[in-house]
Enzyme design. Structure first.
Site, short mmCIF file in Angstrom:
data_model
loop_
_atom_site.label_atom_id
_atom_site.label_comp_id
_atom_site.label_asym_id
_atom_site.label_seq_id
_atom_site.Cartn_x
_atom_site.Cartn_y
_atom_site.Cartn_z
N LYS A 102 -4.57 -2.55 13.93
CA LYS A 102 -3.44 -1.18 15.17
C LYS A 102 -3.98 -0.27 16.36
O LYS A 102 -4.59 -0.90 16.44
CB LYS A 102 -3.24 0.26 14.18
CG LYS A 102 -1.91 0.48 13.12
CD LYS A 102 -2.56 2.05 12.78
CE LYS A 102 -3.11 1.81 11.79
NZ LYS A 102 -3.41 2.07 10.47
N GLU B 271 0.75 -1.32 0.12
CA GLU B 271 -0.17 0.28 0.26
C GLU B 271 0.70 1.68 -0.09
O GLU B 271 2.03 0.66 0.39
CB GLU B 271 -1.04 -0.08 1.32
CG GLU B 271 -0.18 -0.13 2.87
CD GLU B 271 -1.37 0.94 3.73
OE1 GLU B 271 -1.50 1.23 3.48
OE2 GLU B 271 -1.60 -0.06 4.79
N1 PSU Z 1 -1.24 0.60 8.90
C1 PSU Z 1 0.03 1.50 9.17
N2 PSU Z 1 0.61 2.83 8.92
C2 PSU Z 1 -0.32 3.61 8.44
C3 PSU Z 1 -2.30 2.20 7.56
C4 PSU Z 1 -1.93 1.14 8.15
O1 PSU Z 1 0.82 1.39 9.83
O2 PSU Z 1 -0.33 4.59 8.23
C5 PSU Z 1 -3.03 3.51 7.27
C6 PSU Z 1 -3.82 2.09 6.23
O3 PSU Z 1 -3.33 3.09 4.22
C7 PSU Z 1 -5.13 1.55 6.41
C8 PSU Z 1 -5.60 3.22 7.01
O4 PSU Z 1 -5.60 1.32 5.67
O5 PSU Z 1 -4.34 3.53 7.70
C9 PSU Z 1 -6.71 3.10 7.90
O6 PSU Z 1 -7.07 4.24 7.95
P1 PSU Z 1 -8.97 4.73 8.13
O7 PSU Z 1 -8.61 4.34 10.11
O8 PSU Z 1 -9.10 5.86 8.69
O9 PSU Z 1 -9.27 3.41 7.24
#
Ligand code: PSU
Ligand code: MN
Length: 307
Positions: A162, A26
């Site tokens: 996370k 990603e």
């Molecule tokens: N994992 C990480 N750092 C990040 C992300 C994931 O270690 O920045 C990103 C990924 O792209 C994930 C997104 O899909 O954060 C989730 O964002 P949200 O909670 O707005 O859906």
């Protein structure tokens, strides 16, 4: 097969044509997840680790009206140094608009799964997936990553969700959606920066071959959706739950005071935690991404050589 505007790098096109293992990556983690220049170093190292194991990395991003499948070092560099507010953070909802408007966008887990599937890639490595945010009963903030796992057939290797999220609720939603959540090599689910979460894993697997076989079986059963492999961070790099929890709580407090909402929540919290841990959270984050890239490459290899 697809009419999607895909632009393959020569390296990825060749690997796919020869049915060699490819691992999708990603780009939101580069643009919105880590500061420059550590984000660029991380992106380069991840590609290196995947190549050393014998697979081909395919970083995904949207530029100039196309989904780029495999990025040149120049493109990686350009993305890494662009301020987050100048790059769209793409989930399922934003992908088509970004492409149609010719804007630059970085793919989250959800968008990367969609693009990987369109491109014919079955495995994807990242840091941590998005999930149910703490306080979601009020904010309704639940990442589109969870729905995507339920509908797009890509195996995602992450270090869990996370830890800034409400982990028990995140695992409950995945269970409801019918997503296999597989802890790798342990009975407990990992919690991103920490190896343990106190939450038993619904499923456990101990080898890339088993994970590849499970993906194949899911396809034979005609079940849509992917699987999530929760790979614990290496011991040497972990921050234990008792060390990280107070930091997370302080970061959440700050987010609330500043009224941070929607797409900004995850990037804001990661940045706060970076400052509060004096950079240690970033070192751990990079270590776990590399660890996930290694496992994803092994799974991609197992998928191309069924036992
Ligand atoms: N994992 C990480 N750092 C990040 C992300 C994931 O270690 O920045 C990103 C990924 O792209 C994930 C997104 O899909 O954060 C989730 O964002 P949200 O909670 O707005 O859906
Ligand atoms: Mn959200």
């Amino acid at each position: 097969m697809t009419d999607a505007p895909l632009l393959y790098s020569p390296e990825v096109a060749e690997a796919l044509a020869e049915d060699r293992p490819v691992v999708a990556l990603e780009s939101t983690i580069i643009t919105h997840g880590m500061p420059y220049p550590q984000n660029l170093d991380m992106a380069r190292e991840v590609e290196e680790v995947i190549r050393v194991i014998g697979a081909t990395p395919a970083a995904l991003a949207v530029m100039g009206g196309r989904i780029h499948v495999g990025l040149t070092d120049d493109s990686l560099h350009q993305l890494a140094r662009t301020p987050p507010d100048e790059v769209m953070k793409l989930s399922r909802a934003d992908l088509a608009v970004c492409l149609a408007n010719g804007r630059t966008g970085a793919t989250t887990v959800a968008a990367t799964m969609i693009c990987a599937h369109l491109a014919g890639i079955r495995v994807f490595a990242t840091g941590g997936i998005g999930g149910v945010h703490r306080g979601a009963e009020h904010s309704f903030d639940i990442s589109a990553d969870l729905q995507e796992l339920a509908q797009t057939p890509v195996t995602v290797v992450a270090a869990g969700a996370k830890a800034i999220l409400d982990l028990p609720k995140t695992w409950e939603v995945l269970e409801t959606l019918g997503v296999p959540v597989i802890a790798y090599g342990q009975d407990e689910l990992p919690a991103f920066w920490s190896r343990s979460s106190g939450i038993p894993a619904p499923l456990r697997m101990d080898s890339p071959a088993e994970i590849a076989a499970a993906a194949r079986m899911r396809a034979r059963l005609g079940l849509p959706g992917g699987q999530l492999v929760a790979n614990p961070i290496p011991e040497a790099d972990e921050i234990t739950q008792s060390q990280i929890l107070p930091v997370i709580l302080r970061a959440l407090d700050e987010a609330e005071q500043q009224g941070i909402a929607a797409k900004s929540v995850t990037p804001f919290l990661l940045q706060q935690i970076f400052h509060l841990t004096g950079g240690k959270s970033l070192t751990s984050n990079i270590a776990l991404v590399l660890n996930n890239a290694r496992l994803a490459a092994e799974i991609a290899i197992a998928m191309t050589n069924p036992a």
